[in-house]
Design a protein around this motif. Structure first.
Motif, PDB file in Angstrom:
ATOM      1  N   THR A 143       0.829  -1.214   0.000  1.00  0.00           N
ATOM      2  CA  THR A 143       0.000   0.000   0.000  1.00  0.00           C
ATOM      3  C   THR A 143       0.859   1.259   0.000  1.00  0.00           C
ATOM      4  OG1 THR A 143      -0.122  -0.103   2.417  1.00  0.00           O
ATOM      5  CG2 THR A 143      -1.913  -1.141   1.171  1.00  0.00           C
ATOM      6  N   ASP A 144       2.191   1.094   0.200  1.00  0.00           N
ATOM      7  CA  ASP A 144       3.090   2.244   0.098  1.00  0.00           C
ATOM      8  C   ASP A 144       3.986   2.052  -1.128  1.00  0.00           C
ATOM      9  OD1 ASP A 144       5.028   0.376   0.797  1.00  0.00           O
ATOM     10  OD2 ASP A 144       5.047   0.959   2.909  1.00  0.00           O
ATOM     11  N   ASP A 145       4.975   2.928  -1.298  1.00  0.00           N
ATOM     12  CA  ASP A 145       5.834   2.841  -2.477  1.00  0.00           C
ATOM     13  C   ASP A 145       7.205   2.231  -2.158  1.00  0.00           C
ATOM     14  OD1 ASP A 145       6.876   4.898  -1.018  1.00  0.00           O
ATOM     15  OD2 ASP A 145       6.942   6.352  -2.653  1.00  0.00           O
ATOM     16  N   SER A 146       7.292   1.483  -1.081  1.00  0.00           N
ATOM     17  CA  SER A 146       8.543   0.820  -0.710  1.00  0.00           C
ATOM     18  C   SER A 146       8.654  -0.542  -1.385  1.00  0.00           C
ATOM     19  CB  SER A 146       8.633   0.648   0.806  1.00  0.00           C
ATOM     20  OG  SER A 146       8.664   1.898   1.458  1.00  0.00           O
ATOM     21  N   ILE A 147       9.904  -0.966  -1.566  1.00  0.00           N
ATOM     22  CA  ILE A 147      10.185  -2.239  -2.242  1.00  0.00           C
ATOM     23  C   ILE A 147      11.153  -3.045  -1.380  1.00  0.00           C
ATOM     24  CG2 ILE A 147      11.297  -3.291  -4.255  1.00  0.00           C
ATOM     25  CD1 ILE A 147      10.396  -0.773  -5.846  1.00  0.00           C
ATOM     26  N   GLN A 148      10.864  -4.339  -1.237  1.00  0.00           N
ATOM     27  CA  GLN A 148      11.813  -5.232  -0.576  1.00  0.00           C
ATOM     28  C   GLN A 148      11.851  -6.542  -1.349  1.00  0.00           C
ATOM     29  OE1 GLN A 148      10.738  -6.356   3.450  1.00  0.00           O
ATOM     30  NE2 GLN A 148       8.554  -6.452   2.974  1.00  0.00           N
ATOM     31  N   LEU A 190      13.463  -2.839   3.042  1.00  0.00           N
ATOM     32  CA  LEU A 190      12.578  -1.832   2.460  1.00  0.00           C
ATOM     33  C   LEU A 190      13.356  -0.611   1.982  1.00  0.00           C
ATOM     34  CD1 LEU A 190       9.586  -1.990   4.951  1.00  0.00           C
ATOM     35  CD2 LEU A 190       9.490  -2.499   2.506  1.00  0.00           C
ATOM     36  N   LYS A 191      13.174  -0.286   0.702  1.00  0.00           N
ATOM     37  CA  LYS A 191      13.838   0.876   0.111  1.00  0.00           C
ATOM     38  C   LYS A 191      12.895   1.551  -0.878  1.00  0.00           C
ATOM     39  CE  LYS A 191      18.512  -1.146   0.229  1.00  0.00           C
ATOM     40  NZ  LYS A 191      19.036  -0.325   1.319  1.00  0.00           N
ATOM     41  N   LYS A 192      13.136   2.835  -1.106  1.00  0.00           N
ATOM     42  CA  LYS A 192      12.456   3.537  -2.179  1.00  0.00           C
ATOM     43  C   LYS A 192      13.110   3.143  -3.502  1.00  0.00           C
ATOM     44  CE  LYS A 192       9.874   5.731   0.757  1.00  0.00           C
ATOM     45  NZ  LYS A 192       8.466   5.306   0.946  1.00  0.00           N
ATOM     46  N   PHE A 193      12.390   3.317  -4.581  1.00  0.00           N
ATOM     47  CA  PHE A 193      12.877   2.915  -5.903  1.00  0.00           C
ATOM     48  C   PHE A 193      14.276   3.465  -6.182  1.00  0.00           C
ATOM     49  CE2 PHE A 193      13.411   3.705 -10.442  1.00  0.00           C
ATOM     50  CZ  PHE A 193      13.067   2.491 -10.992  1.00  0.00           C
ATOM     51  N   LYS A 194      14.494   4.726  -5.905  1.00  0.00           N
ATOM     52  CA  LYS A 194      15.771   5.368  -6.235  1.00  0.00           C
ATOM     53  C   LYS A 194      16.932   4.828  -5.404  1.00  0.00           C
ATOM     54  CE  LYS A 194      14.998   9.330  -3.105  1.00  0.00           C
ATOM     55  NZ  LYS A 194      16.051   8.951  -2.145  1.00  0.00           N
ATOM     56  N   LYS A 247       7.902   1.391 -10.454  1.00  0.00           N
ATOM     57  CA  LYS A 247       8.090   2.061  -9.173  1.00  0.00           C
ATOM     58  C   LYS A 247       7.027   1.709  -8.136  1.00  0.00           C
ATOM     59  CE  LYS A 247      10.477   5.956 -11.309  1.00  0.00           C
ATOM     60  NZ  LYS A 247      10.499   7.410 -11.575  1.00  0.00           N
ATOM     61  N   GLN A 248       6.073   0.884  -8.512  1.00  0.00           N
ATOM     62  CA  GLN A 248       5.025   0.506  -7.561  1.00  0.00           C
ATOM     63  C   GLN A 248       5.618  -0.292  -6.402  1.00  0.00           C
ATOM     64  OE1 GLN A 248       1.475  -1.176  -9.331  1.00  0.00           O
ATOM     65  NE2 GLN A 248       1.082  -2.457  -7.537  1.00  0.00           N
ATOM     66  N   GLY A 249       5.207   0.019  -5.189  1.00  0.00           N
ATOM     67  CA  GLY A 249       5.705  -0.701  -4.021  1.00  0.00           C
ATOM     68  C   GLY A 249       5.311  -2.164  -4.048  1.00  0.00           C
ATOM     69  N   GLY A 250       6.171  -3.010  -3.496  1.00  0.00           N
ATOM     70  CA  GLY A 250       5.846  -4.425  -3.488  1.00  0.00           C
ATOM     71  C   GLY A 250       6.893  -5.264  -2.786  1.00  0.00           C
ATOM     72  N   ASP A 251       6.477  -6.465  -2.403  1.00  0.00           N
ATOM     73  CA  ASP A 251       7.380  -7.453  -1.827  1.00  0.00           C
ATOM     74  C   ASP A 251       7.668  -8.503  -2.900  1.00  0.00           C
ATOM     75  OD1 ASP A 251       7.067  -6.143   0.639  1.00  0.00           O
ATOM     76  OD2 ASP A 251       5.311  -7.390   1.133  1.00  0.00           O
TER      77      ASP A 251
END
Length: 337
Positions: A47-52, A64-68, A89-93
């Motif tokens: 639901t956020d823009d973080s990626i792991q 967990l990190k932002k795309f950049k 750039k969509q957040g996801g696991d």
């Protein structure tokens, strides 16, 4: 939640001629098939823009990190490369896994690269051709991550099935090999795959092979020219349903491959192969770049139990597999019934 599945492969002849450093000058060709061992990419939207990302085979985790801020870390670097390349750039696991250990010699890295491109582009509703997916996967491995690989594994996985693949400076042509059900069954029955329970970094073998090819080393080039001819001979054997010659070409190809670079084989591998030939195998090869992973053998069914017992004493594990005719797929578990 979405799951991407991409098959691995066994290559029968022509490996090494799929390197641009070779085929752009001399043309190359391989015969290969996908099999029912897979890499998996699970994507769960956040639901956020973080990626792991988690890679179970490497026991590695990118927090967990932002795309950049995403980094190329061992185990998750292929997936992160695809995320960046496709600007997703969509957040996801992300969870990455496979049916075999890393360094298996079954094309797992390329299978995963194709899988990541296919899955992420599907999430973006982008419709790429098999060729485009293969080329993007190759770009990830060769140009972004600097792996010294050829193109065959990306194309094998992206297209799926039994294929004869031509490589030249103008592009790549994938030609399906149509086997009768009886020939396919007989070939499947007589091929045996064993894990040597040792893995290796293919880059360690391929870097040297690549340098020798670039420098036009006489022995390396002569061996590559020869295995290209063998891929054509093996293709003809399949078209004429001559499985005896198919097996003999496997043997010729392995002997030629050992001349690519001294890292391809070692004393243990030579011992295993000689024992296999003296206990029913007609031909075979180490899968992938060599030096470890799996060994593929052609042995008629009435001699297989004896061969299994002999190789078991050398701590090899028999691996069941079947030919797989489909290209990668992406399943939406929210819709799957």
């Amino acid at each position: 939640m979405f799951v991407g599945m991409s098959p691995m492969r066994v290559s029968f002849a022509g490996g090494g001629t799929d390197m641009p450093e070779y085929y752009e000058k001399y043309n190359g060709s391989v015969v290969s098939t996908t099999i029912d061992l897979f890499t998996y990419l699970v994507y769960n939207p956040r639901t956020d823009d973080s990626i792991q990302a988690f890679a179970s085979d490497f026991e590695s985790y990118q927090g967990l990190k932002k795309f950049k801020d995403l980094e190329y870390q061992l185990g998750t670097e292929i997936a992160i490369s695809a995320v960046k390349l496709l600007d997703f750039k969509q957040g996801g696991d992300y969870l990455i896994s496979s049916n075999v250990k890393p360094g298996s010699g079954l094309g797992g890295s390329s299978s995963l690269a194709v899988n990541c491109v296919k899955t992420i582009s599907s999430l973006q509703n982008k419709k790429f051709s098999n060729t485009e997916i293969a080329e993007m996967a190759f770009h990830i491995e060769r140009n972004i991550l600097n792996h010294p690989v050829g193109k065959q594994d990306d194309y094998i996985t992206a297209f799926g099935g039994f294929n004869f693949i031509d490589f030249n400076s103008n592009g790549v042509k994938v030609s399906p090999i149509k086997l009768s059900s009886s020939v396919s069954s007989e070939l499947q029955e007589n091929l045996m795959l064993f894990s040597m329970e040792t893995t290796r970094k293919s880059s360690d073998v391929l870097k040297n092979q690549l340098e020798l090819t670039k420098n036009e080393n006489k022995d390396t080039l002569e061996s590559l020219h020869y295995v290209k001819k063998l891929s054509e001979e093996l293709h003809d054997s399949l078209k004429s349903s001559d499985l005896q010659n198919f097996a003999e070409v496997l043997n010729k190809g392995w002997n030629a491959k050992k001349k690519f670079t001294k890292e391809v084989t070692n004393d243990r591998i030579d011992k295993i192969y000689e024992l296999a030939l003296s206990n029913g195998a007609i031909g075979g090869k180490i899968t992938g770049a060599g030096a470890g992973g799996h060994i593929l053998l052609y042995c008629e069914k009435n001699k297989q139990n004896q061969l299994k017992e002999k190789l078991k004493k050398l701590k090899l594990t028999f691996v069941n597999f079947n030919f797989h005719s489909n290209s990668p797929k992406v399943i939406n578990l929210y819709e799957h019934k």
